[in-house]
Design an enzyme around this catalytic site. Sequence first.
Site, PDB file in Angstrom:
ATOM      1  N   GLU A  90     -27.350  68.471  25.902  1.00  0.00           N
ATOM      2  CA  GLU A  90     -28.360  69.349  26.466  1.00  0.00           C
ATOM      3  C   GLU A  90     -28.211  70.821  26.097  1.00  0.00           C
ATOM      4  O   GLU A  90     -29.191  71.556  26.080  1.00  0.00           O
ATOM      5  CB  GLU A  90     -28.347  69.217  28.000  1.00  0.00           C
ATOM      6  CG  GLU A  90     -28.807  67.873  28.525  1.00  0.00           C
ATOM      7  CD  GLU A  90     -30.282  67.646  28.254  1.00  0.00           C
ATOM      8  OE1 GLU A  90     -31.099  68.505  28.636  1.00  0.00           O
ATOM      9  OE2 GLU A  90     -30.625  66.606  27.641  1.00  0.00           O
ATOM     10  N   SER A 481     -29.332  27.730  81.770  1.00  0.00           N
ATOM     11  CA  SER A 481     -28.053  27.565  82.459  1.00  0.00           C
ATOM     12  C   SER A 481     -26.946  28.429  81.891  1.00  0.00           C
ATOM     13  O   SER A 481     -25.878  28.527  82.501  1.00  0.00           O
ATOM     14  CB  SER A 481     -27.626  26.095  82.414  1.00  0.00           C
ATOM     15  OG  SER A 481     -28.501  25.325  83.210  1.00  0.00           O
TER      16      SER A 481
END
Length: 824
Positions: A90, A481
């Site tokens: 770059e 239950s």
Amino acid sequence: MKLLLRFFGFLFAAGSILFLAGVAAAAFVIWDFSRDLPDYTQLKNYEPPVMTRIHAADGTLLAEYAKERRLYLPIQAVPKLVTNAFVAAEDKNFYTHPGIDVEGIMRAGLSYIENYGSNRHPQGASTITQQVAKNFLLNNQVSFTRKIKEALLALRIERTYSKDKILELYLNEIYLGFGAYGVAAASLLYFDKSVHELTIAEAAYLAALPKGPNNYNPFRHHDEAVARRNYVIDRMVEDGYISAAAGEDAKKQPLDVTVRPPDAHSYAAEYFTEEVRRYIVDNYGEKKLYEGGLSVRTTLDPKLQILARKTMVNGLVNFDESQGYRGPITRIDISGDWGLKLADVKSLDDIQPWRMAVVLAVNDQSARIGLQPGRDPGGNVLKDRDVGNVPLEGVKWARPAKGPAKPVLRVSQVLSPGDVIYVEPLGNEPGQYQLRQVPEISGAMVVMDPHTGRVLAMVGGFSFDESQFNRATQALRQPGSAFKPIVYAAALDNGYTPSSIVLDAPIEIDMGPGGGIWKPVNYGGKFYGPSTLRFGLEQSRNVMTVRLAQDIGMPLIAEYAKRFGVYDNLPPYLSYALGAGETTVLRMVTAYSMIDNGGWRVTPTLIDRIQDRYGHTIYKHDTRECIGCNAKSWHDQPEPTLIDHREQVIDPMTDYQITSLMEGVVQRGTASVVRQVGKPIAGKTGTTNDDKDVWFIGFSPDIVCGVYMGYDKPREIARNATGGHLAAPIVRDFLKVALADKPPIPFRVPPGIKLIRVDAKTGMRAVAGDPHVILEAFKPGTAPPDSESVIGTETANGVPMPVSAPISPDADRAIVRGSTGGLY
């Protein structure tokens, strides 16, 4: 000569004037553009959006959440190989220029003039510093105005910040494709490596991407991506960062990219991680989740999670297949390339090792199938076409779901060419598969550490891809239950003993004016007369529970239900003693954890600790106080001690008594199938009215596992479906493996408890020759009864009343709903 001197003097004067005018113009332009430049000093305190990462208890990654997938790395943590690759690609003069590259700018300007009006994209020559200025402070508009501002900002940034700081900002901000921002996230995404593990070729490829991640997509533009990578490698050689030989070797490497999806599929933990995500959003907000860079250490045990998922899915599939085959998912035309057509059919991607397939040919003994082809990360259907075989053995279960239950004698009875189905590998023979179908029934499982409330595993349904509704935390269902232990705990905590006798006989309850009569019944319709509390819980006797609840009062039961966190406000109706109220699996498992741990309150949690982006702890579940833990050195002081401020929700002796009764449920009662675990296990089954929901919650001294099964739209599961037959085997299969390498630890007996030999049937002290003797737990001051005193035999003026006589609703201080008889 004089004329010549005058001419040169004129030129000098004119040149000076023009030069001064140019300087003045340039100064004016700089001044004019500088007036509205962004404040570049904000870069000093820059905090980029950073993704949140969710980890299991052992540190393995479960999920990532981000709008911009970024992991921020200080420049000191970025290897030189990576920084060199980006500088070479770059901005080769990065370490020497003052922020702008004059030659590059002139080249870009000339290119812009040459291409003006041609719609061609202008050539760029921005330095890394200029890209920082653009990415952080400006926009992507292509114009001379932005270029001038970019250059001015770059010069100022260079004067203010070091080269390393500028490079750090750049390497953490750039977009590198597939949602990844910065080199750390891109390294994990493309190569599943940290930046320290990257090779020259891999670092060069990442450095090739800032010019255009889409242009160098490794799947759609593979050749261009390789060419750009090799260009970067050549620049690295040219700039002296690597040797020519290393560069040539790197260029020979294939571009081996496998995009890693950030998900929880590998641990079957989608429901768990989604619950964690919701918690963070609710408590810290979406911005903190998606941009705050949180590190979340969860309670999930990956091994237990995989086991929980496997056993839960097996339980759902086994039941669903017992109800018959409902037919193919859909049908497609298999002429031509069947793979492309099959690839367009949506399949569930979180139910491995199941795969979608299409039937290509079928005869009596087998079917030839084509397996759904995958897609590359670019979305293109792969060209490979895998085929397999489904033998008769693989469809034996697939009798018709409707109509007479005919045995399957031929594969052609079940499958036809064009049928789209799910298959699973059959045995260890390659290419052999068995037919599968996505179960209609659903369910949930929660596994918890009873001492801390840490959720070790969670399954919220068959497939998260199919339904994101978490049945472990969001589904409100009747526990039946499975709620009874809370009722019995309230009784034992208020003067009753495990040998107290309650009448198991028909009862009628007057609902008051216009309410009619409620007649609770036992599962199977049988009654056993006077029976102990232990028998009532072990055999899940409904009528005994109603009489017990009537005797101690529903307001007391409601208080205990709130203590244990099952319900916030339980209506004071007798039917709720049979589990008619709605709650969640997580709440029920938490309540059983408090029974398991000796009666200490626990708060369920999926998260151990949350840290912000700087490593500061902003949440932790463990609230114990550590006295002496902050000592800087050792000077023979007492060892640090942990102070636990948690509430005791029930007396430890009562807690052991109810645990002992629930152990009997496994040893002699409705969950006897769980005995096969071969370790001390306690628990309770639950089956709701009309067999719509089935439950079992079981626990050893150090782990609790709860399972619920039922249809999302409640309906009868099957005739005579019970928690003992459907839910308990799932918990059994889980605990068998989870406890396989654990010693058989008995439940701890608290100080003060007396273990006395009693007759299991009568509850009275055992004598020589009694055939059924058990050890029963009694508190100080209590003992087995010398004679039967039966709860539930009412009197009127000293005369015993018939046990089936209507009882006034005033006896329970509440009106009882009449539509819930039959909660087993």
